[in-house]
Design a protein around this motif. Structure first.
Motif, PDB file in Angstrom:
ATOM      1  N   LEU A  41       0.844  -1.206   0.000  1.00 26.08           N
ATOM      2  CA  LEU A  41       0.000   0.000   0.000  1.00 26.08           C
ATOM      3  C   LEU A  41       0.877   1.254   0.000  1.00 26.08           C
ATOM      4  O   LEU A  41       0.547   2.259  -0.626  1.00 26.08           O
ATOM      5  CB  LEU A  41      -0.932  -0.005   1.213  1.00 26.08           C
ATOM      6  CG  LEU A  41      -2.074  -1.044   1.150  1.00 26.08           C
ATOM      7  CD1 LEU A  41      -2.680  -1.284   2.526  1.00 26.08           C
ATOM      8  CD2 LEU A  41      -3.157  -0.596   0.164  1.00 26.08           C
ATOM      9  N   ALA A  42       2.013   1.161   0.692  1.00 29.40           N
ATOM     10  CA  ALA A  42       2.916   2.317   0.780  1.00 29.40           C
ATOM     11  C   ALA A  42       3.544   2.645  -0.574  1.00 29.40           C
ATOM     12  O   ALA A  42       4.056   3.752  -0.775  1.00 29.40           O
ATOM     13  CB  ALA A  42       4.004   2.035   1.808  1.00 29.40           C
ATOM     14  N   LYS A  43       3.486   1.687  -1.498  1.00 27.84           N
ATOM     15  CA  LYS A  43       4.062   1.949  -2.824  1.00 27.84           C
ATOM     16  C   LYS A  43       3.080   2.663  -3.743  1.00 27.84           C
ATOM     17  O   LYS A  43       3.448   3.146  -4.810  1.00 27.84           O
ATOM     18  CB  LYS A  43       4.521   0.629  -3.449  1.00 27.84           C
ATOM     19  CG  LYS A  43       5.782   0.151  -2.754  1.00 27.84           C
ATOM     20  CD  LYS A  43       6.262  -1.174  -3.199  1.00 27.84           C
ATOM     21  CE  LYS A  43       7.474  -1.522  -2.337  1.00 27.84           C
ATOM     22  NZ  LYS A  43       7.573  -2.941  -2.036  1.00 27.84           N
ATOM     23  N   MET A  44       1.798   2.690  -3.352  1.00 29.16           N
ATOM     24  CA  MET A  44       0.807   3.389  -4.174  1.00 29.16           C
ATOM     25  C   MET A  44       1.002   4.902  -4.013  1.00 29.16           C
ATOM     26  O   MET A  44       1.540   5.364  -3.019  1.00 29.16           O
ATOM     27  CB  MET A  44      -0.618   2.993  -3.732  1.00 29.16           C
ATOM     28  CG  MET A  44      -0.978   1.563  -4.102  1.00 29.16           C
ATOM     29  SD  MET A  44      -2.597   1.030  -3.415  1.00 29.16           S
ATOM     30  CE  MET A  44      -3.761   2.139  -4.224  1.00 29.16           C
ATOM     31  N   LYS A  45       0.514   5.659  -5.014  1.00 29.81           N
ATOM     32  CA  LYS A  45       0.591   7.126  -4.899  1.00 29.81           C
ATOM     33  C   LYS A  45      -0.310   7.587  -3.759  1.00 29.81           C
ATOM     34  O   LYS A  45      -1.386   7.012  -3.555  1.00 29.81           O
ATOM     35  CB  LYS A  45       0.063   7.778  -6.177  1.00 29.81           C
ATOM     36  CG  LYS A  45       0.822   7.494  -7.433  1.00 29.81           C
ATOM     37  CD  LYS A  45       0.177   8.319  -8.557  1.00 29.81           C
ATOM     38  CE  LYS A  45       0.641   7.889  -9.914  1.00 29.81           C
ATOM     39  NZ  LYS A  45       0.027   8.661 -11.003  1.00 29.81           N
ATOM     40  N   ASN A  46       0.076   8.655  -3.077  1.00 29.99           N
ATOM     41  CA  ASN A  46      -0.775   9.203  -2.011  1.00 29.99           C
ATOM     42  C   ASN A  46      -2.134   9.662  -2.554  1.00 29.99           C
ATOM     43  O   ASN A  46      -3.102   9.751  -1.818  1.00 29.99           O
ATOM     44  CB  ASN A  46      -0.112  10.418  -1.349  1.00 29.99           C
ATOM     45  CG  ASN A  46       1.176  10.039  -0.641  1.00 29.99           C
ATOM     46  OD1 ASN A  46       2.036  10.871  -0.435  1.00 29.99           O
ATOM     47  ND2 ASN A  46       1.319   8.777  -0.283  1.00 29.99           N
ATOM     48  N   SER A  47      -2.164   9.958  -3.840  1.00 30.98           N
ATOM     49  CA  SER A  47      -3.400  10.470  -4.453  1.00 30.98           C
ATOM     50  C   SER A  47      -4.246   9.345  -5.049  1.00 30.98           C
ATOM     51  O   SER A  47      -5.238   9.612  -5.715  1.00 30.98           O
ATOM     52  CB  SER A  47      -3.025  11.455  -5.565  1.00 30.98           C
ATOM     53  OG  SER A  47      -2.149  10.782  -6.485  1.00 30.98           O
ATOM     54  N   SER A  48      -3.840   8.089  -4.829  1.00 26.84           N
ATOM     55  CA  SER A  48      -4.509   6.992  -5.545  1.00 26.84           C
ATOM     56  C   SER A  48      -5.538   6.263  -4.685  1.00 26.84           C
ATOM     57  O   SER A  48      -5.586   6.426  -3.459  1.00 26.84           O
ATOM     58  CB  SER A  48      -3.463   6.002  -6.064  1.00 26.84           C
ATOM     59  OG  SER A  48      -2.879   5.310  -4.973  1.00 26.84           O
ATOM     60  N   TYR A  49      -6.335   5.447  -5.369  1.00 25.57           N
ATOM     61  CA  TYR A  49      -7.431   4.711  -4.722  1.00 25.57           C
ATOM     62  C   TYR A  49      -7.257   3.216  -4.957  1.00 25.57           C
ATOM     63  O   TYR A  49      -6.830   2.804  -6.040  1.00 25.57           O
ATOM     64  CB  TYR A  49      -8.771   5.131  -5.332  1.00 25.57           C
ATOM     65  CG  TYR A  49      -9.110   6.581  -5.123  1.00 25.57           C
ATOM     66  CD1 TYR A  49      -9.889   6.984  -4.044  1.00 25.57           C
ATOM     67  CD2 TYR A  49      -8.665   7.560  -6.028  1.00 25.57           C
ATOM     68  CE1 TYR A  49     -10.223   8.320  -3.867  1.00 25.57           C
ATOM     69  CE2 TYR A  49      -8.989   8.895  -5.855  1.00 25.57           C
ATOM     70  CZ  TYR A  49      -9.764   9.271  -4.769  1.00 25.57           C
ATOM     71  OH  TYR A  49     -10.085  10.578  -4.588  1.00 25.57           O
ATOM     72  N   LEU A  50      -7.655   2.424  -3.969  1.00 26.58           N
ATOM     73  CA  LEU A  50      -7.641   0.961  -4.099  1.00 26.58           C
ATOM     74  C   LEU A  50      -9.082   0.471  -4.269  1.00 26.58           C
ATOM     75  O   LEU A  50      -9.973   0.855  -3.512  1.00 26.58           O
ATOM     76  CB  LEU A  50      -7.056   0.320  -2.833  1.00 26.58           C
ATOM     77  CG  LEU A  50      -7.034  -1.212  -2.849  1.00 26.58           C
ATOM     78  CD1 LEU A  50      -5.960  -1.729  -3.810  1.00 26.58           C
ATOM     79  CD2 LEU A  50      -6.785  -1.769  -1.444  1.00 26.58           C
ATOM     80  N   ILE A  51      -9.278  -0.380  -5.281  1.00 20.36           N
ATOM     81  CA  ILE A  51     -10.618  -0.933  -5.556  1.00 20.36           C
ATOM     82  C   ILE A  51     -10.534  -2.452  -5.417  1.00 20.36           C
ATOM     83  O   ILE A  51      -9.656  -3.081  -6.022  1.00 20.36           O
ATOM     84  CB  ILE A  51     -11.066  -0.580  -7.010  1.00 20.36           C
ATOM     85  CG1 ILE A  51     -10.929   0.923  -7.301  1.00 20.36           C
ATOM     86  CG2 ILE A  51     -12.484  -1.093  -7.287  1.00 20.36           C
ATOM     87  CD1 ILE A  51     -11.757   1.830  -6.427  1.00 20.36           C
ATOM     88  N   ASN A  52     -11.455  -3.049  -4.658  1.00 15.84           N
ATOM     89  CA  ASN A  52     -11.425  -4.515  -4.520  1.00 15.84           C
ATOM     90  C   ASN A  52     -12.791  -5.136  -4.773  1.00 15.84           C
ATOM     91  O   ASN A  52     -13.733  -4.962  -3.986  1.00 15.84           O
ATOM     92  CB  ASN A  52     -10.914  -4.921  -3.129  1.00 15.84           C
ATOM     93  CG  ASN A  52     -10.614  -6.414  -3.050  1.00 15.84           C
ATOM     94  OD1 ASN A  52     -10.672  -7.125  -4.057  1.00 15.84           O
ATOM     95  ND2 ASN A  52     -10.289  -6.894  -1.864  1.00 15.84           N
ATOM     96  N   THR A  53     -12.884  -5.869  -5.890  1.00 14.67           N
ATOM     97  CA  THR A  53     -14.093  -6.668  -6.169  1.00 14.67           C
ATOM     98  C   THR A  53     -13.700  -8.146  -6.249  1.00 14.67           C
ATOM     99  O   THR A  53     -14.484  -8.969  -6.713  1.00 14.67           O
ATOM    100  CB  THR A  53     -14.733  -6.271  -7.527  1.00 14.67           C
ATOM    101  OG1 THR A  53     -13.724  -6.303  -8.538  1.00 14.67           O
ATOM    102  CG2 THR A  53     -15.391  -4.922  -7.475  1.00 14.67           C
ATOM    103  N   ALA A  54     -12.472  -8.476  -5.818  1.00 17.61           N
ATOM    104  CA  ALA A  54     -11.968  -9.851  -5.989  1.00 17.61           C
ATOM    105  C   ALA A  54     -12.316 -10.694  -4.766  1.00 17.61           C
ATOM    106  O   ALA A  54     -13.402 -11.288  -4.696  1.00 17.61           O
ATOM    107  CB  ALA A  54     -10.475  -9.814  -6.261  1.00 17.61           C
ATOM    108  N   ARG A  55     -11.432 -10.728  -3.805  1.00 21.19           N
ATOM    109  CA  ARG A  55     -11.697 -11.414  -2.544  1.00 21.19           C
ATOM    110  C   ARG A  55     -11.116 -10.578  -1.420  1.00 21.19           C
ATOM    111  O   ARG A  55     -10.037  -9.982  -1.565  1.00 21.19           O
ATOM    112  CB  ARG A  55     -11.052 -12.808  -2.533  1.00 21.19           C
ATOM    113  CG  ARG A  55     -11.832 -13.856  -3.312  1.00 21.19           C
ATOM    114  CD  ARG A  55     -13.175 -14.191  -2.645  1.00 21.19           C
ATOM    115  NE  ARG A  55     -13.950 -15.199  -3.341  1.00 21.19           N
ATOM    116  CZ  ARG A  55     -14.918 -14.943  -4.229  1.00 21.19           C
ATOM    117  NH1 ARG A  55     -15.237 -13.691  -4.533  1.00 21.19           N
ATOM    118  NH2 ARG A  55     -15.586 -15.931  -4.793  1.00 21.19           N
ATOM    119  N   GLY A  56     -11.814 -10.575  -0.277  1.00 19.30           N
ATOM    120  CA  GLY A  56     -11.414  -9.717   0.837  1.00 19.30           C
ATOM    121  C   GLY A  56     -10.019  -9.998   1.351  1.00 19.30           C
ATOM    122  O   GLY A  56      -9.288  -9.073   1.719  1.00 19.30           O
TER     123      GLY A  56
END
Ligand code: DGY
Length: 324
Positions: free
Chosen positions: A229-244
């Motif tokens: 998660l720390a490698k993502m941009k601070n301005s970015s969003y995570l989307i999860n429709t796969a598995r929790g």
């Protein structure tokens, strides 16, 4: 079919499919829709020719490997089959089928809904109106993040990811990056002008939105943790429709609290139906209750797919969607 095979459906299904099953099999339905316990599932495997579970039923090794097992096929209602101990099914000679393809578009729609919902602050805005807090239009009111033209990073490039790429690229002019070590279809890559990433880190660093489309396996469990998660941009969003369980929820909470990422759109959770209570408090998290395939058309098509799989099996044919 002369013999009527005994079939158990573990949850309430669309009535059209229940009727269809009833025409061909000696079927036991679950009108109450109360999830079955492990003991009840084990008993079902001992008493029925086919058991038709769904993603909420844990078909463990204990359930599959009973000495008294009668069931020869598990027809899963769902494309993901991480609820079933596949190794145990394999070693016990139990056939397992799933329901691919029919839910691709609807699940991709939910990924786009989450992406748009979180970045345009849709649920926050909706509550604002419903709670009568809205005092009128103003230039700085509830500003979100523009989607069109941004970069979408897809983790996994299977059917659902490709449908998301299609909608995002052609509908929102998004640039597509993807990371999938098992994918090598150049036609698809060219179709969306998609750029393959050699490492997940490349994808995380380069994306404005990261959308997860991998199954839950020993390789992918906890893939999104505090380090990734720390490698993502601070301005970015995570989307999860796969598995929790592809996301370590406590780490996601930490990433949101410390501003490592800007927000998240989640349809699936580590301990469904329980949701980490801290996630409920973030305004920049858009939450849905595992609705990926939840349309009348798709749920009916999923049921029909299970029907065809078990019908073919009992007719002595290879079921189309056999996974083991
Ligand atoms: C699946 O099919 O795997 C979904 O998560 C439920 O629709």
């Amino acid at each position: 079919m002369t013999q009527k095979f005994k079939v158990l459906v573990t949850r309430k299904w669309p009535s059209t499919v229940e009727k269809k099953l009833d025409e061909s099999f000696d079927v036991t339905l679950n009108e109450s829709d109360i999830p079955m316990t492990e003991e009840q599932l084990l008993e079902a495997m001992n008493s029925y020719d086919a058991v038709l579970p769904t993603v909420t039923d844990s078909i463990s090794s204990k359930v599959i490997s009973s000495d008294k097992r009668k069931a020869k096929i598990i027809g899963n209602f769902g494309v993901g089959f991480n609820n079933i101990d596949i190794e145990s099914a394999k070693s016990n000679g139990v056939v397992v089928t799933n329901t691919p393809e029919v839910l691709t578009d609807c699940t991709a729609d939910i990924a786009m809904l989450l992406l748009l919902g979180v970045s345009r602050r849709a649920s926050e805005g909706e509550f604002h109106v419903r709670k009568k807090e809205w005092s009128g239009w103003r230039p700085t009111h509830m500003m979100g993040t523009k989607v069109t033209g941004k970069t979408l990073g897809l983790v996994g490039m299977g059917r659902i990811a490709q449908a998301v790429a299609h909608k995002a690229h052609f509908g929102f002019n998004m640039k597509i990056l993807f990371f999938d070590p098992y994918f090598n279809n150049n036609d698809i890559i060219e179709k969306f002008s998609a750029l393959p990433c050699n490492t997940i880190d490349d994808l995380l660093r380069g994306s404005d939105f990261v959308s997860l489309h991998c199954p839950s396996t020993s390789e992918t469990k906890g893939l999104m943790n505090i380090k990734t998660l720390a490698k993502m941009k601070n301005s970015s969003y995570l989307i999860n429709t796969a598995r929790g369980d592809v996301v370590v929820e406590n780490d996601l909470v930490q990433a949101l609290e410390s501003g490592l990422i800007k927000g998240a759109g989640l349809d699936v959770f580590e301990g469904e139906p329980n949701v980490n209570p801290k996630l409920l408090n973030f305004k920049n998290v858009f939450l849905l209750p595992h609705l990926g395939s939840a349309t009348e058309e798709t749920r009916e098509a999923m049921g029909m797919r299970v029907f065809s799989n078990i019908r073919d099996f009992f007719d002595g044919k290879e079921p189309t969607d056999r996974v083991v």
